[in-house]
Design a protein around this motif. Structure first.
Motif, PDB file in Angstrom:
ATOM      1  N   THR A   1       0.841  -1.192   0.000  1.00 13.68           N
ATOM      2  CA  THR A   1       0.000   0.000   0.000  1.00 13.68           C
ATOM      3  C   THR A   1       0.880   1.248   0.000  1.00 13.68           C
ATOM      4  OG1 THR A   1      -1.529  -1.305   1.343  1.00 13.68           O
ATOM      5  CG2 THR A   1      -2.022   1.024   1.082  1.00 13.68           C
ATOM      6  N   ILE A   2       0.748   2.067  -1.030  1.00 15.72           N
ATOM      7  CA  ILE A   2       1.556   3.284  -1.149  1.00 15.72           C
ATOM      8  C   ILE A   2       0.745   4.514  -0.734  1.00 15.72           C
ATOM      9  CG2 ILE A   2       2.845   4.775  -2.713  1.00 15.72           C
ATOM     10  CD1 ILE A   2       3.405   2.302  -4.422  1.00 15.72           C
ATOM     11  N   VAL A   3      -0.435   4.689  -1.328  1.00 20.07           N
ATOM     12  CA  VAL A   3      -1.322   5.741  -0.844  1.00 20.07           C
ATOM     13  C   VAL A   3      -2.404   5.057  -0.026  1.00 20.07           C
ATOM     14  CG1 VAL A   3      -2.933   7.580  -1.420  1.00 20.07           C
ATOM     15  CG2 VAL A   3      -0.829   7.312  -2.747  1.00 20.07           C
ATOM     16  N   ARG A   4      -2.418   5.371   1.264  1.00 21.04           N
ATOM     17  CA  ARG A   4      -3.307   4.715   2.213  1.00 21.04           C
ATOM     18  C   ARG A   4      -4.610   5.490   2.357  1.00 21.04           C
ATOM     19  NH1 ARG A   4       1.989   4.020   3.228  1.00 21.04           N
ATOM     20  NH2 ARG A   4       2.581   1.978   4.022  1.00 21.04           N
ATOM     21  N   PRO A   5      -5.611   4.905   3.013  1.00 25.75           N
ATOM     22  CA  PRO A   5      -6.886   5.618   3.166  1.00 25.75           C
ATOM     23  C   PRO A   5      -6.729   6.936   3.933  1.00 25.75           C
ATOM     24  CG  PRO A   5      -7.165   3.287   3.669  1.00 25.75           C
ATOM     25  CD  PRO A   5      -5.690   3.514   3.506  1.00 25.75           C
ATOM     26  N   TYR A   6      -5.814   6.992   4.897  1.00 26.09           N
ATOM     27  CA  TYR A   6      -5.575   8.227   5.641  1.00 26.09           C
ATOM     28  C   TYR A   6      -4.104   8.589   5.544  1.00 26.09           C
ATOM     29  CZ  TYR A   6     -10.342   8.550   6.906  1.00 26.09           C
ATOM     30  OH  TYR A   6     -11.692   8.694   6.803  1.00 26.09           O
ATOM     31  N   VAL A   7      -3.837   9.863   5.265  1.00 22.62           N
ATOM     32  CA  VAL A   7      -2.484  10.300   4.915  1.00 22.62           C
ATOM     33  C   VAL A   7      -2.074  11.498   5.755  1.00 22.62           C
ATOM     34  CG1 VAL A   7      -2.712   9.440   2.552  1.00 22.62           C
ATOM     35  CG2 VAL A   7      -3.368  11.806   3.078  1.00 22.62           C
ATOM     36  N   GLY A   8      -0.816  11.844   5.651  1.00 25.81           N
ATOM     37  CA  GLY A   8      -0.287  13.006   6.344  1.00 25.81           C
ATOM     38  C   GLY A   8       0.482  12.621   7.582  1.00 25.81           C
ATOM     39  N   PRO A   9       1.127  13.608   8.204  1.00 18.76           N
ATOM     40  CA  PRO A   9       1.990  13.314   9.356  1.00 18.76           C
ATOM     41  C   PRO A   9       1.248  12.638  10.504  1.00 18.76           C
ATOM     42  CG  PRO A   9       1.677  15.698   9.080  1.00 18.76           C
ATOM     43  CD  PRO A   9       1.179  15.034   7.833  1.00 18.76           C
TER      44      PRO A   9
ATOM     45  N   ARG B   1       6.862   3.280   3.323  1.00 20.23           N
ATOM     46  CA  ARG B   1       6.494   4.049   4.511  1.00 20.23           C
ATOM     47  C   ARG B   1       5.594   5.227   4.129  1.00 20.23           C
ATOM     48  NH1 ARG B   1      12.122   4.647   5.075  1.00 20.23           N
ATOM     49  NH2 ARG B   1      12.854   6.208   3.615  1.00 20.23           N
ATOM     50  N   PRO B   2       4.667   5.546   5.013  1.00 17.56           N
ATOM     51  CA  PRO B   2       3.829   6.722   4.790  1.00 17.56           C
ATOM     52  C   PRO B   2       4.630   7.982   5.091  1.00 17.56           C
ATOM     53  CG  PRO B   2       3.282   5.719   6.893  1.00 17.56           C
ATOM     54  CD  PRO B   2       4.356   4.864   6.270  1.00 17.56           C
ATOM     55  N   SER B   3       3.992   9.140   4.931  1.00 14.56           N
ATOM     56  CA  SER B   3       4.731  10.369   5.192  1.00 14.56           C
ATOM     57  C   SER B   3       5.165  10.393   6.650  1.00 14.56           C
ATOM     58  CB  SER B   3       3.858  11.589   4.865  1.00 14.56           C
ATOM     59  OG  SER B   3       2.608  11.468   5.486  1.00 14.56           O
ATOM     60  N   GLY B   4       6.200  11.141   6.918  1.00  7.71           N
ATOM     61  CA  GLY B   4       6.791  11.148   8.248  1.00  7.71           C
ATOM     62  C   GLY B   4       8.279  11.015   8.093  1.00  7.71           C
ATOM     63  N   PRO B   5       8.978  10.684   9.178  1.00 14.69           N
ATOM     64  CA  PRO B   5      10.428  10.592   9.114  1.00 14.69           C
ATOM     65  C   PRO B   5      10.890   9.619   8.028  1.00 14.69           C
ATOM     66  CG  PRO B   5       9.663  10.420  11.375  1.00 14.69           C
ATOM     67  CD  PRO B   5       8.442  10.412  10.515  1.00 14.69           C
ATOM     68  N   GLU B   6      11.924   9.991   7.322  1.00 11.36           N
ATOM     69  CA  GLU B   6      12.433   9.175   6.211  1.00 11.36           C
ATOM     70  C   GLU B   6      13.372   8.114   6.734  1.00 11.36           C
ATOM     71  OE1 GLU B   6      12.479  10.437   2.429  1.00 11.36           O
ATOM     72  OE2 GLU B   6      10.494  10.932   3.202  1.00 11.36           O
ATOM     73  N   GLU B   7      12.955   7.391   7.717  1.00 12.48           N
ATOM     74  CA  GLU B   7      13.839   6.381   8.309  1.00 12.48           C
ATOM     75  C   GLU B   7      12.976   5.392   9.066  1.00 12.48           C
ATOM     76  OE1 GLU B   7      16.194   8.588  11.266  1.00 12.48           O
ATOM     77  OE2 GLU B   7      14.706  10.153  10.977  1.00 12.48           O
ATOM     78  N   GLY B   8      13.636   4.540   9.835  1.00 10.20           N
ATOM     79  CA  GLY B   8      12.881   3.610  10.657  1.00 10.20           C
ATOM     80  C   GLY B   8      12.513   2.326   9.945  1.00 10.20           C
ATOM     81  N   ALA B   9      13.324   1.900   8.979  1.00  5.08           N
ATOM     82  CA  ALA B   9      13.025   0.660   8.269  1.00  5.08           C
ATOM     83  C   ALA B   9      13.137  -0.545   9.206  1.00  5.08           C
ATOM     84  CB  ALA B   9      13.969   0.497   7.081  1.00  5.08           C
ATOM     85  N   GLY B  10      12.377  -1.583   8.881  1.00  2.90           N
ATOM     86  CA  GLY B  10      12.372  -2.789   9.708  1.00  2.90           C
ATOM     87  C   GLY B  10      13.462  -3.778   9.334  1.00  2.90           C
ATOM     88  N   LEU B  11      14.210  -3.462   8.285  1.00  6.14           N
ATOM     89  CA  LEU B  11      15.191  -4.413   7.778  1.00  6.14           C
ATOM     90  C   LEU B  11      16.240  -4.842   8.813  1.00  6.14           C
ATOM     91  CD1 LEU B  11      15.498  -5.963   5.184  1.00  6.14           C
ATOM     92  CD2 LEU B  11      17.110  -4.225   4.371  1.00  6.14           C
ATOM     93  N   PRO B  12      16.716  -3.933   9.700  1.00  8.78           N
ATOM     94  CA  PRO B  12      17.730  -4.362  10.675  1.00  8.78           C
ATOM     95  C   PRO B  12      17.318  -5.601  11.479  1.00  8.78           C
ATOM     96  CG  PRO B  12      17.546  -1.975  10.700  1.00  8.78           C
ATOM     97  CD  PRO B  12      16.471  -2.476   9.783  1.00  8.78           C
ATOM     98  N   VAL B  13      16.026  -5.738  11.750  1.00  7.93           N
ATOM     99  CA  VAL B  13      15.559  -6.919  12.485  1.00  7.93           C
ATOM    100  C   VAL B  13      15.865  -8.175  11.680  1.00  7.93           C
ATOM    101  CG1 VAL B  13      13.536  -8.121  13.389  1.00  7.93           C
ATOM    102  CG2 VAL B  13      13.745  -5.628  13.664  1.00  7.93           C
ATOM    103  N   PHE B  14      15.595  -8.113  10.380  1.00  3.79           N
ATOM    104  CA  PHE B  14      15.787  -9.301   9.545  1.00  3.79           C
ATOM    105  C   PHE B  14      17.270  -9.533   9.251  1.00  3.79           C
ATOM    106  CE2 PHE B  14      11.510  -7.782   9.037  1.00  3.79           C
ATOM    107  CZ  PHE B  14      10.791  -8.941   9.291  1.00  3.79           C
ATOM    108  N   GLU B  15      18.024  -8.443   9.183  1.00  2.00           N
ATOM    109  CA  GLU B  15      19.467  -8.607   8.993  1.00  2.00           C
ATOM    110  C   GLU B  15      20.096  -9.290  10.204  1.00  2.00           C
ATOM    111  OE1 GLU B  15      20.226  -4.910   5.872  1.00  2.00           O
ATOM    112  OE2 GLU B  15      20.396  -4.554   8.037  1.00  2.00           O
ATOM    113  N   ALA B  16      19.637  -8.900  11.398  1.00  2.00           N
ATOM    114  CA  ALA B  16      20.141  -9.548  12.608  1.00  2.00           C
ATOM    115  C   ALA B  16      19.725 -11.023  12.630  1.00  2.00           C
ATOM    116  CB  ALA B  16      19.610  -8.823  13.846  1.00  2.00           C
TER     117      ALA B  16
END
Lengths: 951, 262
Positions: free
Chosen positions: A628-636, B241-256
């Motif tokens: 899912t890239i654009v979700r039902p609810y968006v924004g910070p 990831r949705p909008s927000g911080p451009e980080e916080g991927a879950g991959l490190p868990v799987f790499e470990a």
């Protein structure tokens, strides 16, 4: 021996929910509610074994307390509720399996729920709580006190086939027979059947008559949509035009054939429409309705609605990858005295439907990504539940040609009386035997069985184990097998069909609408491989018979002939209907004038159709499958409404193409002009799709008509106008209809629902890096308005909120594509940071929602376009969007949008939504010269109105 | 180095196996989705794998409580294989339904105690809920997960029965004292993720289900068995990831996880 186990959780959210809901149904004195799970266990099982069952399976030692034997003493009044016999009871089945896994004695299990109610409540209050909150007598039985368990019976089948003499019946008697047996055939159709069997010199069997009724039903063959119709259209000025319509469905198909884009794979011929996704994969899309079942049993109705449409996707060999749902309910705050007898309260219908959709979609592992909820008093007696599903299949992998000698194979669930003549059976007098014979008109779904079918079908397709496939829906085997064998003929033996419980007659097995079944044509040499696959995935397989080549439908049961008819009569014998429709346009009435203010903007945001649906949407998993890239609810804060859903199907990571799903629905417009409603719904679906980055030249659409009784000319007249709107829209937008569905006879007590058309769109985002949403803007960005407003407020949200009496509806666009292509070019070029369409509530709501989504101030001068301030702010003219772009791209955006775009404001680093509106008297003077009114609300107030929370 | 084979068992109703496989593959593992029936027949053996990942979904439709039925199957059919896997120190990761299975089977926080003192039960709000949350890897005991210790991860939850509940507050204290909290729900914010973020402190929706001490995941004392309710496998690619911080991927868990399986 039989004993009972009661298990109670220490803290109990369901009990708290009942407590909270009691005052809403008029019981203010309930002070406590504790819920227990009750298991009745029958069998030669020892006390030690029971203890083990409790310790290993039934009782969580951390949160549960349990008792064995008599029900625990109640502190107040106790109500017990149990599923009727034959209703899916997964807990009972799993407990039986668990006992077997533990090596315990074989047991039979029947479950119930017990509610211990505390407070000053009398018998009437208990009855009210039971009826309105705890139990639904469509599928459950309930009693105050302890409920006796019912276990599945052991009665053997005394199979018989009844003959139904027709030869000597008069027209009146034929009609009476159709009515009594709920065949829903008219006298012409009954006469054709009578003549056919007179030619055979024998009466039809019960199963033959039922098979014909199913195959010729509105549901299966769309009689109204194929009928010849004469439409009398009276224009507002009194001019009368009479036109002949040679079938509504052919008209829709004709446009698709006319457009025939290269990426269209399959339209109207199969369970779902199919378009190309990329070089390797196709997308299948289908939307169904499940209105009537959802009115009776909201959870089960919606549950099986999702299950049904997902099977439509399996029916074209696709792997389901996403779900959508659009729901129309009566108002949640409907006063009890306005609730018709026999109707569940809209609030209960909504809660049940939402739970049912979530339960099924979540358990299938499908993201529910797009939808809408509309509230209107016209849906009180007849809610609408549209369930959609999207699927992915390797291009060209769907086989559609069975061969002579291929086996007819059914996989999935077992057969019960589900769905058979549900309405005619009385649910009164609930002793074991009557309950057994009633079965259930509406079933609770079994998503885990369907999930098994999904896994098997995908693998069977890839291993090319079948030559044709279809889902088992309305009409059960009779429809699925009858359609699949139409060209070749089939011979079927029902004796080996696995049943949920004994006692079914052959015709019931043949007609049962038990859920979670798929029928395939399988070459005999592939059958062992399919059997192994089914064993691996815990899916039951039944060999029903084979394709013969004699072009007859022959069904037997242990030597008894159940059905023996030529396929040609079954499929081509139905006489075509002639129908009449009438539609009168209303003369426009000048609406009441009103001066907009901040309060109005908040009222629009708080209207149930606009207000946040997060409370519903978060009960659906919209993340599963990780695409899912654009979700039902968006924004910070993830609370701004998105326009459409963008998903990247798992397994297509070799390119950047993504799929987009959107919808358009505007029943309020339909009251005044169903033709315009269709065009405006198409526009809404398209503009939502373009708003997130979808390509307007790669869109396919589905129609879903929910209408009243088409034998009433005014209903049919509106329906024809809506279909005309669809065909006109398909041409104007160059978008093919690829599938559709009509649900007619949506009436309650002679009152039709608002004629409602849902347009569902599927398309592509060419590069998912350019998928955008309504929240991506930044302070400093320019705001642009695409499109121009119009004066008409008929069917608008502001008309509903202020009761303006407007009747003139917005004018559909003649040539919509250039603006959408221009906007799409700007989005694909990376120029646009955010976009949001103007629909309910016009520019005012669009701007406020963007500010909420982005948590950024917006200062906008709304162009008057010759309108008064109210019209300028709230008109719902089609083809309009608010978009944001960096000021550094101002020239590029201006060039891309051309005359369609006007710069109207700026995104600010504050918390104000400020809309400058030219005053009415000065509107003609143009943007800069006019005197202005400024309407301003804070984001906090807007959010509070939108979410129904406190500021 | 060849990719270690990672077993991903599939039972009726399992559904996030595809994403789990994708995450394992991105982390350098060789994911193998195998139906329980194949394991039971002996077509495929636990022992041939370097690690086991129990994925999300609704095994057996959550009948009789989420994860309980599959936990029973694992114990009755694969008790020895599981014990051998754990004894060999092979990583065992359960996500969402897989976590529920590990808790109900008594493997988390382990060792198997009778009666069990920790469970996963209905969310405090009494309903299924899907939303993005922020987690911190908080593991205190030496574990394969220690390689990701302190990592901040943004990913969705999607569950109805994800609330960690204990029989007695003493049990919570013991879990904390022994460093068995593997993941904790943190307060989210639009600002860049940075340590120290504050734990959610029970506040909805940062702690979406009302879990005690904001516990999102647990590990056992030897550190081989780890489970969590949220879905780091749904955030292993940046576009997820949705909008927000451009980080916080879950991959490190799987790499470990895959790293320890090598």
């Amino acid at each position: 021996m039989t004993l009972r186990i009661d298990v109670t959780a220490a803290d109990d959210p369901e009990g708290a929910q009942v407590l909270a809901a009691a005052p809403l149904v008029g019981v203010a004195t309930l002070t406590g509610c504790r819920v227990s799970r009750v298991y009745h266990v029958a069998g030669e099982i020892s006390a030690d074994e029971i203890d083990r069952l409790c310790a290993e399976v039934l009782v969580d030692p951390v949160v549960d307390r349990h008792s064995i034997g008599d029900p625990p003493a109640s502190v107040g009044r106790a109500v017990e509720v149990a599923p009727m016999a034959g209703v899916t009871d997964a807990d009972a089945r799993e407990l039986e399996r668990a006992a077997s896994q533990l090596g315990l004695a074989e047991i039979q299990v029947s479950t119930a729920r017990r509610y211990d109610l505390e407070g000053d409540i009398d018998e009437t209050a208990v009855a009210t709580i039971t009826r309105r909150l705890l139990a639904n007598d469509t599928i459950e039985r309930s009693v105050e006190g302890a409920l006796e368990p019912i276990f599945a019976g052991e009665a053997s089948v005394d199979a018989s086939v009844d003959l139904v003499p027709l030869a000597s019946l008069s027209d009146d008697e034929l009609e009476a027979l159709s009515r009594d047996r709920v065949l829903s055939l008219d006298v012409n159709e009954m006469r054709v059947i009578q003549a056919h069997f007179a030619g055979e010199d024998r009466p039809p069997t019960d199963a033959e008559l039922e098979t014909l009724a199913q195959t010729w039903s509105e549901h299966c063959v769309h009689k109204t949509f194929r009928a010849r119709i004469e439409l009398t259209h009276t224009a507002a000025d009194g001019t009368v035009t009479v036109t002949e319509h040679d079938g509504l469905l052919p008209a829709l198909r004709e446009v698709t054939e006319e457009l025939d884009p290269w990426w269209l794979r399959s339209a109207f011929v199969d369970d779902a429409g199919i378009i190309a996704f990329d070089e390797d994969f196709d997308l299948a899309f289908k939307v169904e309705t499940h209105n009537h079942p959802s009115a009776l049993e909201p959870f089960g109705g919606a549950n099986t609605g999702v299950g049904g449409v997902v099977r439509d996707i399996l029916g074209v060999s696709a792997r389901p990858i996403a779900c959508t749902d659009v729901l129309c309910f009566g108002p949640s705050d409907l006063p009890d005295d306005r609730l018709p007898t026999g109707v569940l309260h809209p609030r209960r219908i909504r809660d049940g439907v939402v739970a049912g959709i979530g339960d099924y979609g979540n358990k299938l592992g499908l993201p529910t990504v797009n939808g809408a909820v509309i509230y209107h008093e016209g849906y009180v007696g007849n809610p609408l539940v549209y369930c959609g599903a999207l699927g992915l299949l390797p291009a060209g992998s769907h086989p559609t040609e069975a061969h002579i000698g291929d086996r007819v194979i059914s996989i999935g669930g077992r057969v019960g009386r589900d769905g058979i003549h549900g309405a005619t059976f009385s649910s009164a007098g609930m002793d074991a035997s009557t309950v057994d014979s009633v079965g259930s008109a509406v079933q609770i779904g079994d998503p885990i069985t369907e999930k098994g079918c999904i896994e098997v079908v995908e693998r069977a397709r890839d291993a090319r184990l079948y030559t044709a496939i279809t889902d088992c829906g309305a009409g059960g085997f009779s429809s699925a097998v009858g359609e699949m064998g139409e060209d070749l003929g089939v011979e079927i033996d029902l004796a080996g069909v696995p049943l949920k419980y004994p006692g079914l007659q052959p015709w019931e097995i043949w007609l049962s609408e038990a859920q979670e079944r798929i029928v395939m044509a399988v070459p005999p040499d592939k059958l062992p491989a399919l059997q192994t696959l089914c064993d691996d995935w815990d899916v039951e397989l039944t060999d029903l018979g084979h394709f013969t080549g004699d072009e007859r439908l022959r069904v037997g049961y242990e030597g008894l002939s159940v059905v023996d008819m030529p396929m040609a009569f079954l499929h081509d014998g139905l006489p075509r209907r002639d129908m009449v429709g009438a539609w009168s346009d209303v003369a426009p009435v000048a609406p009441v004038a009103h001066t907009p203010d901040a309060k109005l903007v908040l009222a629009l945001l708080a209207h149930p159709d606009v207000a946040s649906k997060e409370d519903i949407v978060r009960r659906y998993d919209h993340e599963v499958r990780g695409g899912t890239i654009v979700r039902p609810y968006v924004g910070p804060e993830a609370d701004g409404p998105a326009d459409a859903a963008v998903i990247k199907p798992l397994g297509t990571g070799h390119n950047t193409i993504a799929a987009v799903l959107s919808n358009g629905i505007c029943p309020r417009v339909g009251f005044h002009d169903p033709w315009a409603m269709a065009l405006l719904a198409i526009d809404e679906a398209v503009r939502n799709l373009v708003a997130v980055g979808g390509d307007p030249d790669r869109v396919a659409v589905l129609d879903n008509f929910c209408w009243g009784d088409p034998t009433k000319p005014d209903r049919l007249g509106g329906l024809i106008r809506a279909v005309q709107g669809c065909t006109d829209g398909a041409r104007r937008y160059a978008m093919p209809f690829i599938s559709g569905k009509d649900s007619l006879f949506n009436e309650f007590d002679g009152q039709a629902i608002p004629g409602t058309l849902l347009i569902s769109a599927v398309g592509l985002v060419p590069d998912m890096a350019h998928a955008i949403n309504s929240a991506g803007m930044h302070p400093g960005d320019d705001l642009w308005l695409v499109g121009r407003g119009g004066a008409a407020l008929g069917g608008s949200l502001v008309d509903a909120v202020l009761d303006l009496g407007a009747t003139e509806v917005p004018q559909p666009l003649d040539d919509p594509l250039p603006r959408y292509r221009a906007l799409h070019a700007a989005i694909s070029g990376g120029l646009i940071t955010a976009a949001h369409d103007c629909s309910d509530g016009g520019v005012a709501v669009a701007i406020a929602e963007m500010a909420i989504a982005a948590r950024a101030g917006v200062h906008v001068t709304v162009p008057a376009d010759g309108l008064d301030p109210l019209g300028a702010l709230t008109n719902e003219a089609p083809g309009r969007l608010v978009v944001a772009a960096s000021p550094s791209d101002r020239d590029a955006v201006a060039a891309a949008l051309g005359s369609f775009g006007r710069r109207v404001g700026e995104v600010m680093d504050d918390d104000r939504i400020a809309m400058r509106v030219p005053d009415a008297d000065d509107a003609a003077a143009g943007l800069d010269q006019a005197s202005h009114t400024i309407i301003e609300v804070s984001i906090a107030d807007a959010l509070a109105a939108f979410t129904g929370g406190d500021a | 180095m060849s990719a270690p084979p990672i077993l991903i068992p599939h039972a009726s109703g399992t559904n996030r196996d595809g994403e789990a496989a994708q995450a394992v593959e991105l982390a350098g593992g060789d994911p193998r989705i195998v139906h329980i029936n194949e394991l039971r027949r002996g077509d495929v053996a636990f022992a041939d794998h370097a690690a086991v990942l129990l994925p999300g979904g609704f095994s057996y439709g959550d009948a009789l409580g989420a994860g309980g039925r599959l936990a029973l199957e694992l114990r009755t059919w694969f008790g020895e294989e599981l014990a051998a896997t754990v004894a060999a120190g092979k990583p065992l990761l359960g996500i969402c339904n897989g976590f529920q299975v590990l808790v109900k089977a008594g493997l988390l926080p382990g060792p198997m105690s009778a009666p069990r003192e920790v469970t996963l039960t209905e969310n405090a709000r009494g309903r299924f809920e899907c939303r993005w949350v922020t987690l911190r890897v908080d593991v205190g005991t030496p574990s394969w997960l220690s390689a990701a210790h302190g990592a901040l991860i943004r990913c969705p939850v999607a569950h109805g029965e994800g609330r960690i509940a204990v029989a007695d507050p003493r049990v919570t204290q013991e879990i904390e004292d022994r460093g068995l909290v593997a993941f904790r729900y943190m307060h989210t914010g639009a600002a860049p993720l940075e340590d120290p973020l504050k734990p959610a402190d029970g506040a909805y929706p940062a702690n979406p289900n009302g879990s005690v001490n904001d516990i999102a995941g647990l590990c056992d004392a030897p550190g081989a068995v780890v489970g969590l309710m949220p879905h780091p496998e749904d955030h292993v690619l940046s576009w997820q990831r949705p909008s927000g911080p451009e980080e916080g991927a879950g991959l490190p868990v799987f790499e470990a996880f895959v790293g320890a399986a090598r």
